[in-house]
Design a protein around this motif. Sequence first.
Motif, PDB file in Angstrom:
ATOM      1  N   GLY A  61       2.671 -46.093  -9.887  1.00 49.88           N
ATOM      2  CA  GLY A  61       4.102 -45.815  -9.918  1.00 49.88           C
ATOM      3  C   GLY A  61       4.811 -46.407 -11.106  1.00 49.88           C
ATOM      4  N   GLN A  62       4.047 -46.860 -12.113  1.00 49.94           N
ATOM      5  CA  GLN A  62       4.614 -47.503 -13.312  1.00 49.94           C
ATOM      6  C   GLN A  62       5.528 -48.665 -12.939  1.00 49.94           C
ATOM      7  OE1 GLN A  62       6.346 -43.984 -15.244  1.00 49.94           O
ATOM      8  NE2 GLN A  62       4.615 -43.984 -16.665  1.00 49.94           N
ATOM      9  N   ALA A  63       5.190 -49.364 -11.845  1.00 51.90           N
ATOM     10  CA  ALA A  63       6.038 -50.462 -11.367  1.00 51.90           C
ATOM     11  C   ALA A  63       6.002 -51.660 -12.299  1.00 51.90           C
ATOM     12  CB  ALA A  63       5.601 -50.878  -9.964  1.00 51.90           C
ATOM     13  N   GLY A  64       4.922 -51.798 -13.069  1.00 50.87           N
ATOM     14  CA  GLY A  64       4.830 -52.909 -14.003  1.00 50.87           C
ATOM     15  C   GLY A  64       5.068 -52.513 -15.439  1.00 50.87           C
ATOM     16  N   LEU A  65       5.598 -51.328 -15.645  1.00 50.41           N
ATOM     17  CA  LEU A  65       5.864 -50.854 -17.010  1.00 50.41           C
ATOM     18  C   LEU A  65       7.098 -51.548 -17.568  1.00 50.41           C
ATOM     19  CD1 LEU A  65       5.302 -48.855 -19.345  1.00 50.41           C
ATOM     20  CD2 LEU A  65       6.808 -47.230 -18.176  1.00 50.41           C
ATOM     21  N   THR A  66       6.911 -52.405 -18.556  1.00 52.20           N
ATOM     22  CA  THR A  66       8.032 -53.053 -19.225  1.00 52.20           C
ATOM     23  C   THR A  66       8.398 -52.279 -20.487  1.00 52.20           C
ATOM     24  OG1 THR A  66       6.564 -54.508 -20.489  1.00 52.20           O
ATOM     25  CG2 THR A  66       7.337 -55.303 -18.340  1.00 52.20           C
ATOM     26  N   THR A  67       9.538 -52.604 -21.049  1.00 50.77           N
ATOM     27  CA  THR A  67      10.025 -51.853 -22.204  1.00 50.77           C
ATOM     28  C   THR A  67       9.112 -52.027 -23.412  1.00 50.77           C
ATOM     29  OG1 THR A  67      12.284 -52.131 -21.408  1.00 50.77           O
ATOM     30  CG2 THR A  67      12.019 -51.417 -23.671  1.00 50.77           C
ATOM     31  N   LEU A  68       8.639 -53.240 -23.665  1.00 43.49           N
ATOM     32  CA  LEU A  68       7.751 -53.446 -24.802  1.00 43.49           C
ATOM     33  C   LEU A  68       6.393 -52.789 -24.586  1.00 43.49           C
ATOM     34  CD1 LEU A  68       8.390 -57.065 -26.131  1.00 43.49           C
ATOM     35  CD2 LEU A  68       9.339 -54.887 -26.881  1.00 43.49           C
ATOM     36  N   LEU A  69       5.937 -52.711 -23.338  1.00 45.51           N
ATOM     37  CA  LEU A  69       4.696 -52.003 -23.059  1.00 45.51           C
ATOM     38  C   LEU A  69       4.872 -50.505 -23.292  1.00 45.51           C
ATOM     39  CD1 LEU A  69       1.779 -52.137 -22.105  1.00 45.51           C
ATOM     40  CD2 LEU A  69       2.611 -51.995 -19.738  1.00 45.51           C
ATOM     41  N   TYR A  70       6.033 -49.977 -22.940  1.00 46.07           N
ATOM     42  CA  TYR A  70       6.323 -48.564 -23.196  1.00 46.07           C
ATOM     43  C   TYR A  70       6.435 -48.287 -24.695  1.00 46.07           C
ATOM     44  CZ  TYR A  70       8.612 -44.011 -22.797  1.00 46.07           C
ATOM     45  OH  TYR A  70       8.920 -42.673 -22.907  1.00 46.07           O
ATOM     46  N   PHE A  71       7.021 -49.235 -25.421  1.00 46.35           N
ATOM     47  CA  PHE A  71       7.076 -49.117 -26.880  1.00 46.35           C
ATOM     48  C   PHE A  71       5.671 -49.089 -27.480  1.00 46.35           C
ATOM     49  CE2 PHE A  71       6.294 -52.289 -30.261  1.00 46.35           C
ATOM     50  CZ  PHE A  71       6.564 -51.504 -31.366  1.00 46.35           C
TER      51      PHE A  71
END
Length: 294
Positions: free
Chosen positions: A243-253
């Motif tokens: 569920g992308q629950a641990g997706l942080t902004t820098l990880l998405y970058f």
Amino acid sequence: MLSFWPQYLAISPFYIVFTVFMLWPVIYSLYLAFHRWDGLGDITFVGFQQFRFLFKDPVFWLSVRNTLVIWVLSTVPMLFGALVLATLLNSVRRFKGFYRIALFLPNVTSIVAVAIFFSAVFSNNFGLVNAILHMVGLPEVPWLSNPWTIKVVIAMLMTWQWTGYNMIIYLAGLQAIPGEVYEAAKIDGAGPIRTFFRITVPILKPIILFTIIISTINGLQSFSEPQVLFGSNAANANLGGPGQAGLTTLLYFYQSAFANNDYGYGAAIVWTFFLFILVLVIINWRLVQRGKKS
């Protein structure tokens, strides 16, 4: 003027390295934020198109929410625990150096090693935490598959890493408080809890607000923790765990720029988030100024 050239030459390596490996990439990333580039082809100017798409990107806003929730879950108990530990350590008379090293050690431990350790301890099937819960008759918890417990595990990892660092800062502030203040409070009949909230916390208010600012900057840049816990090569749909629950902004970058080869959009993400962090830091700075005036 020429007599100063040896001194300038002596310190020039630092500025050359800083310019080439730090300042220039930052400036170039701002340039890329207004262009589209896959790392190999031509760089195409697109203006604010990347930012317009960014503000409509639901995954970006999901990453921002995840980052804020993880930051709150980690920062509040971390700073409170660090202040309590510093207060207790300040009253210790024996083995104080040992306790300082033991509590500060997590901060200098490799975050990759710690994340791997946490992934094993909180594993859904063979984790130590679930084994202990099973032994005492409590239901097992899907730590790394439930959206909320994923954030809790990441927050606990960050708390474990940074509590000792903030504790050292608080301890330095506590040691600057005259002992006569506590002796006077003890004579007036104030207990440990009342002394803590009536004397320690008000005196350390500027230091507490300083650690809030530092924790804001560090906490909002969480990257290695979810990357190691859930894998850096995961598909976009599972990036940051179920569920992308641990997706942080820098990880998405990182995923957008270096996995999808969309460097322009990655630059737009990181610059937008930089401005967001800057706003929070300014708010905290105003709180610091208000605390000093009061």
